[in-house]
Design an enzyme around this catalytic site. Structure first.
Site: not given
Lengths: 283, 283, 283, 283
Positions: B200, B226-228
């Site tokens: 994040g 997100l960011d995964q």
């Protein structure tokens, strides 16, 4: 699992992978690992292939006969090994014991698949460590003696102990050409610098005088020429301007022991092929 | 040299390498590179093989037909590409320009085998760099607008420019699920931390508060979460206790740009295969 | 050489270095090392200064009285130590012995300036290593027992052995709040991941599932909250996509032992100051 | 914030830090950074101290007079600088542009606190980049010309542009002794190997032939002797056995540009002090 490890080298041409895998498929060999590499400079092909011996149609002692046609067709040189047989490693040491200690500990913890039956040293310093780990220790003095004489004693021990390969764990004597030939491609030395910088004695002093910002260590095969054998592994650590020669040495020893045990593992797992003065080291 | 690059994935079994190399040998394909890997967890086989198109018996546009029988026999999924065709890469940027600048420079110097026809940003900051390197620049504001609305403009441009893949060069907006699906496995983001730590916003602030001794950067495929997405590359740099958040950011940017351009190169050279949430990245 | 090591912390203001060095100059203290650092966030000043005790006008046992005025004037907190007195370190272990083995070997080789009088473990596995290095070994089982009960035994041993600090060398039990308070700022743990990623159990499995390209290790002070104490040192090693969980563990262990022994050395040399959840670690 | 940066060097003795900080305290100088170092070999003391000019009692142009007594008392050599004045950096280039491109980009992004008024090259290749970044470009051919002749042109430009220091961004010509003397301690070169290994031409070819497992880059001050000046920074990257000379070069360029721009930043921030053939590089 009992595995066969084949390392092979031959002139490059079309279809080599296909031919070798055909031999394996025909004999029911299930491939577990395969890495190949073509050296563009010499136009030679290199491969390491590992397969499960369970169900494989040929016992390893008859491999040479079964593989002869394929190998001849490729004009190949090869080495076949079984993962079941552990190498017998002799360690040579002097007064600084960090590489020796690391190797003994790695072996004790089961991370280095070798047997270590013997440690040979020109000093008595390593005797204590040898005893701790239940390894035979031979103190063979070198000072004031002919190299031929004390190497004779060393070679006799190596033979008696059926040694497969030798690790020079900061042994500070140069081996004779005769010794090197007897264990050709089977002696690994750790040099305490980033070769080819700082060949020879006192590399940390040399590094200090030169003011390098990085110090390194190099594991290499031993040849008749000092610190010139094919390099197996190298690593470095940053050198702060505030480091004295002693601090450089202390910091560098951590790199030495890491590089040395890495090279011994690669050797024991048959992951190294030498090409002239260079090495292929498979993942 | 015009090369073909085949990436292939199938259930593991005995003889796969042999079957695929047989197809190549039969069609006179000279193998230049071959890397294979078996994922023990999923029991799936992965291979990347590169061969010289000179003398190869099948033009690439007819490859699918010729290879169908082999592929079906192996229940394989595969991707075939020609080294002759360069990808068209779109870059998305925001206000921090180090990753954008690095990518443009790498491309300008000939080290990144792509064409970069367009840069899209929600700020005007990147316009100057775009102009320097002769790249079309589209300033598409996002503040106070519906995502659907501005993404429509972005998607139209990507289509007009026949974009093959997208690099989010520190673009600070989250893409919609619709956008991500349209460019599935073709969007690479650079996250300014060592994922999965510090997901994040404001990862350098997070890293500072946590007092880590290392800061990292992560290039990954973009998914709806997100960011995964699957990680492609990561690297780190030491963080001194004296570093402020700003100094962490400045030092970290060097790692970000390195990791980002590394991932773009691996993508462009077809060296990546995604397996679920993980990636195979060939040497 | 007998050295005094002063670590000091106080609110930042003009002239602190001058005041402290004045005290040393007035008492004939020859400064050998001096590092200072101002934490801008908290506006606090930190310094570590080392001087030669030869010729210094104040014996260390009277230092507190002599330094009181200076310290009070600065509203300073400080720690004064002599390089002549070696810390007594207790090691806690479980079944994985690489960190334990490394620490014992470093101490044996004279690279870690501590005494190690005792090893405590909830398994018998470490007994052999303890014996090799002549360290007392206490096997205190934990399974099926109350924490209060077995910690009582542990604490009694620590007291009897006059332990200065504790190294958790992959000891897999969580210490009680009571235990942690008794050895506040004196317990160092090695966690086998790059914190704050992969807190808790089985971090290599977690790392594998996540598909990270780098695995790390973290040495930190132990607090009541699991894996949340101030970080002292971290390092990483690249993770190849071909690595199984076991291979990740094996490769990671090399980083763990390096980071753990680094942190123990920094502690023993009084190079660490904790600021809340962060640490200053001097060169 | 306007800062003063003092670098000072003198024979070591007791009380130096105290004397210098006394001078600053007496003139109301609030210390922001202080790093000191004693070189045991030469028994010399080195310090870098930075203070806030706001409220400081002495304008920098009168510093020499005010500081004379302290400096003389210490037999000190020192350099005083203001953070407000940016250095003017000239870049020399040849055909390989990665170091040049990196430096221009770093400066453009505000990460390198210098002005770059001019690029000089013996080829026209760099002209395009110079133009992109609005830097004057001088193509001064060297082939078939006397060194004295073309260096005269170069020196005239440097003088006209009031150049403070020079970065040799892979400029492949050896500077004359006369040139080097004129910009003594003000010329930084990037050498594409880990010095002192692979001095001179074609280091990547040399590294390939030697079979090293690591390739490096070295930023150093230029002296009259080729590649022998004091080293400022070094870094390395692993070299895979499969790398051709070209791939080594490509991989190595990433290290070169990182090391080169690191050295330029350290110079610009006055963080370097040379001691004979070595450098102190402050954090």
């Amino acid at each position: 699992m009992n595995k066969a490890i084949l390392r092979i080298e031959c002139p490059d041409k079309q279809g080599i992978v296909h031919e070798i895998t055909e031999f394996l498929v025909n004999n029911n060999g299930n491939i577990l690992e395969l890495e190949q590499f073509v050296d563009q400079r010499t136009a030679r092909f290199f491969m390491r292939v590992v397969w499960d011996m369970t169900g494989f149609g040929i016992p390893l002692e008859k491999f040479d006969i079964a593989f002869a046609e394929t190998a001849n067709g490729l004009s190949a040189k090869y080495w076949i090994n079984s993962s079941a047989k552990k190498d017998r490693l002799a360690l040579f040491a002097s007064k600084e014991l960090h590489c020796l200690g690391e190797t003994l500990m790695q072996s004790f913890l089961g991370n280095l698949p070798v047997e270590i039956p013997v440690i040979i040293s020109n000093h008595e310093t390593a005797g204590n460590l040898a005893e701790k780990f239940g390894v035979k220790f031979f103190h063979i003095p070198t000072d004031g003696r002919e190299k031929e004489e004390y190497e004779k004693e060393q070679l006799r021990i190596l033979e008696e102990q059926r040694i497969d390969f030798i690790g020079l764990a900061r042994y500070m004597r140069i081996l004779s050409a005769n010794f090197v030939r007897r264990y050709h491609d089977r002696i690994i030395n750790i040099h305490h610098s980033f070769l080819p910088a700082f060949v020879g004695a006192n590399p940390y002093r040399q590094a200090y005088e030169k003011g390098v910002k990085i110090i390194g260590a190099t594991a290499h095969f031993v040849t008749e020429e000092l610190d010139q054998g094919a390099i197996i592994a190298q690593d470095i650590t940053p050198a702060h301007h505030g480091y004295s020669v002693d601090r450089l040495r202390q910091v560098g020893q951590e790199t030495e022991k890491k590089v040395f045990s890495f090279a011994l593992k690669k050797y024991a797992k048959r992951k190294i092929i030498r090409i002239g003065n260079r090495t292929i080291v498979f993942e």
